[in-house]
Design an enzyme around this catalytic site. Structure first.
Site, short mmCIF file in Angstrom:
data_model
loop_
_atom_site.label_atom_id
_atom_site.label_comp_id
_atom_site.label_asym_id
_atom_site.label_seq_id
_atom_site.Cartn_x
_atom_site.Cartn_y
_atom_site.Cartn_z
N GLY A 125 2.97 -4.56 8.96
CA GLY A 125 2.97 -3.10 9.14
C GLY A 125 1.79 -2.37 8.53
O GLY A 125 1.96 -1.27 8.01
N ALA A 133 8.85 -4.80 12.17
CA ALA A 133 9.13 -5.59 10.96
C ALA A 133 10.63 -5.80 10.76
O ALA A 133 11.07 -6.90 10.40
CB ALA A 133 8.53 -4.88 9.75
N GLN A 168 0.85 -1.20 0.00
CA GLN A 168 0.00 0.00 0.00
C GLN A 168 0.88 1.24 0.00
O GLN A 168 0.39 2.36 -0.07
CB GLN A 168 -0.87 0.02 1.26
CG GLN A 168 -1.80 -1.17 1.36
CD GLN A 168 -2.38 -1.31 2.77
OE1 GLN A 168 -3.36 -0.66 3.12
NE2 GLN A 168 -1.76 -2.13 3.59
N ASN A 169 2.21 1.03 0.07
CA ASN A 169 3.12 2.17 0.18
C ASN A 169 3.45 2.73 -1.20
O ASN A 169 3.50 2.01 -2.19
CB ASN A 169 4.42 1.75 0.89
CG ASN A 169 4.14 1.23 2.28
OD1 ASN A 169 3.06 1.46 2.82
ND2 ASN A 169 5.09 0.54 2.86
N CYS A 187 0.91 15.00 -25.03
CA CYS A 187 -0.27 15.79 -25.38
C CYS A 187 -0.27 17.20 -24.79
O CYS A 187 -1.17 17.98 -25.06
CB CYS A 187 -1.54 15.04 -24.96
SG CYS A 187 -1.82 15.05 -23.18
N GLU A 225 1.61 -3.66 17.16
CA GLU A 225 0.29 -3.50 17.80
C GLU A 225 -0.74 -4.42 17.16
O GLU A 225 -0.58 -4.84 16.02
CB GLU A 225 -0.19 -2.05 17.62
CG GLU A 225 0.56 -1.09 18.53
CD GLU A 225 0.33 0.36 18.14
OE1 GLU A 225 -0.73 0.66 17.58
OE2 GLU A 225 1.26 1.16 18.40
N HIS A 254 -1.49 1.54 -4.30
CA HIS A 254 -1.76 2.97 -4.17
C HIS A 254 -0.84 3.83 -5.03
O HIS A 254 -0.70 5.02 -4.79
CB HIS A 254 -1.69 3.39 -2.69
CG HIS A 254 -2.77 2.75 -1.86
ND1 HIS A 254 -2.73 2.66 -0.48
CD2 HIS A 254 -3.94 2.15 -2.22
CE1 HIS A 254 -3.83 2.04 -0.05
NE2 HIS A 254 -4.56 1.72 -1.07
N ASN A 314 3.49 -6.93 13.42
CA ASN A 314 3.10 -5.57 13.81
C ASN A 314 3.35 -5.41 15.31
O ASN A 314 3.08 -6.35 16.06
CB ASN A 314 1.59 -5.38 13.49
CG ASN A 314 1.17 -3.92 13.41
OD1 ASN A 314 1.49 -3.12 14.29
ND2 ASN A 314 0.47 -3.58 12.36
P1 OAD Z 1 -1.20 2.99 8.92
O1 OAD Z 1 -0.47 4.22 9.29
O2 OAD Z 1 -2.68 3.02 8.98
O3 OAD Z 1 -0.73 1.79 9.86
C1 OAD Z 1 0.61 1.55 10.10
C2 OAD Z 1 0.72 0.26 10.89
O4 OAD Z 1 2.10 -0.03 11.02
C3 OAD Z 1 0.12 0.32 12.30
O5 OAD Z 1 -0.68 -0.84 12.50
C4 OAD Z 1 1.35 0.29 13.21
O6 OAD Z 1 1.12 -0.41 14.44
C5 OAD Z 1 2.34 -0.49 12.34
N1 OAD Z 1 3.77 -0.23 12.63
C6 OAD Z 1 4.36 0.87 13.14
N2 OAD Z 1 5.68 0.70 13.22
C7 OAD Z 1 5.96 -0.55 12.74
C8 OAD Z 1 7.15 -1.32 12.56
N3 OAD Z 1 8.34 -0.85 12.87
N4 OAD Z 1 7.02 -2.58 12.06
C9 OAD Z 1 5.81 -3.10 11.73
N5 OAD Z 1 4.67 -2.40 11.88
C10 OAD Z 1 4.72 -1.15 12.38
O7 OAD Z 1 -0.67 2.58 7.47
P2 OAD Z 1 -1.34 1.65 6.37
O8 OAD Z 1 -2.03 0.50 6.99
O9 OAD Z 1 -0.30 1.40 5.36
O10 OAD Z 1 -3.63 5.11 1.54
O11 OAD Z 1 -2.41 2.62 5.76
C11 OAD Z 1 -3.17 2.19 4.67
C12 OAD Z 1 -3.48 3.33 3.76
O12 OAD Z 1 -4.10 4.39 4.48
C13 OAD Z 1 -2.29 4.01 3.15
O13 OAD Z 1 -1.75 3.32 2.03
C14 OAD Z 1 -2.85 5.31 2.71
C15 OAD Z 1 -3.75 5.65 3.88
O14 OAD Z 1 -4.93 6.25 3.55
C16 OAD Z 1 -3.56 6.02 0.56
O15 OAD Z 1 -2.85 7.02 0.61
C17 OAD Z 1 -4.44 5.73 -0.62
#
Ligand code: OAD
Length: 237
Positions: A186, A230, A102-103, A149, A214, A120, A212
């Protein structure tokens, strides 16, 4: 944190493996996550979901670019962490590894992952608002307009209020439905359809593992939850 013998055995013999990553996999590289703090929540008084929205592209494209130029500039200095490198190594380890992220930061590719399904988009690409031609901004600087274009360019990322790139999720869903082992690394697992992939894998009989620090809404569905960062957990495999 303990890795079960069952998971060790499965890891040793699995052929089809899916890895879904979210912002947390890049946290140890210095990329702020979306939820749970971080310094990208507000840009010039605008909340993240306002400046990064389809509506803002219509209303004030230069402001959108200012925000994304700032983010690319920030990301340029960052390097992959042991989690990205470990996942890149899994390409050779498994007959079929499907990496779905998703990154938008490009750190999986920087670590050597060759095929990355980017649900994304990618912050290092621009796209024509009219003809959809894409331009890499990894080495090159951002073009002022489309060479094909002449129309305006926009970041080639999925903004709030937009659909995912055609086919990306569908392909990932097929791979998830064929997987034996699925890692969810993550991600807060709140944003669909991405968060649905582990559910598809689970329903198809895969062993689902969460990495994760959490708990998330997916934790209870997982066969194993590896509580930790991670970059510390993945190199244990
Ligand atoms: P989030 O910011 O929602 O969640 C990040 C997750 O990473 C949380 O569950 C944390 O506990 C975990 N985390 C933090 N540090 C970590 C580490 N060192 N190792 C492993 N896990 C860790 O991010 P996403 O789930 O990626 O979409 O968010 C999903 C989407 O929401 C993003 O792609 C973005 C946003 O809206 C768009 O921009 C379209």
């Amino acid at each position: 944190m303990h890795i079960s013998a069952e998971l060790r055995q499965l890891f040793a013999r699995a052929k089809r493996v899916v890895v879904l990553t979210g912002a947390g996999v890049s946290a140890e590289s210095g990329v702020p996550t979306f939820r749970g703090g971080g310094n990208t929540a507000v840009w010039k008084g605008m909340p993240f979901d306002v400046i990064s929205s389809a509506e803002m592209v219509e209303r004030d494209l230069p402001a959108v670019w200012e925000w994304f130029d700032y983010r690319r500039n920030f990301l340029q200095e960052l390097t992959p962490n042991p989690a990205h490198y470990e996942i890149a190594r899994w390409q050779e380890r498994f007959a079929e590894l499907t990496l779905v992220t998703q990154n938008i930061d490009g750190l999986h590719q920087k670590a050597g992952s060759l095929e990355v399904i980017e649900l994304h988009g990618n912050i290092w690409r621009a796209r024509c608002t009219a003809c959809r031609t894409t331009y890499s901004m990894v080495q090159e600087k951002r073009p002022d307009a489309c060479f094909e274009c002449g129309d305006s360019l926009r970041p080639d990322v999925v903004l709030f209020g937009e659909m995912l790139p055609p086919g990306a999720f569908e392909f990932a869903a097929v791979r998830a439905s064929q997987s034996e082992l699925c890692f969810v690394v993550g991600t807060s697992a709140l944003v669909y359809p991405a968060a649905g992939l582990p559910e598809i894998a689970k329903a198809a009989g895969a062993y689902v593992v969460e990495v994760n620090p959490e708990r998330t809404p997916l934790s209870s569905l997982c066969d194993e939850v590896l509580t930790g960062k991670a970059g510390e957990v993945l190199p244990l495999f």
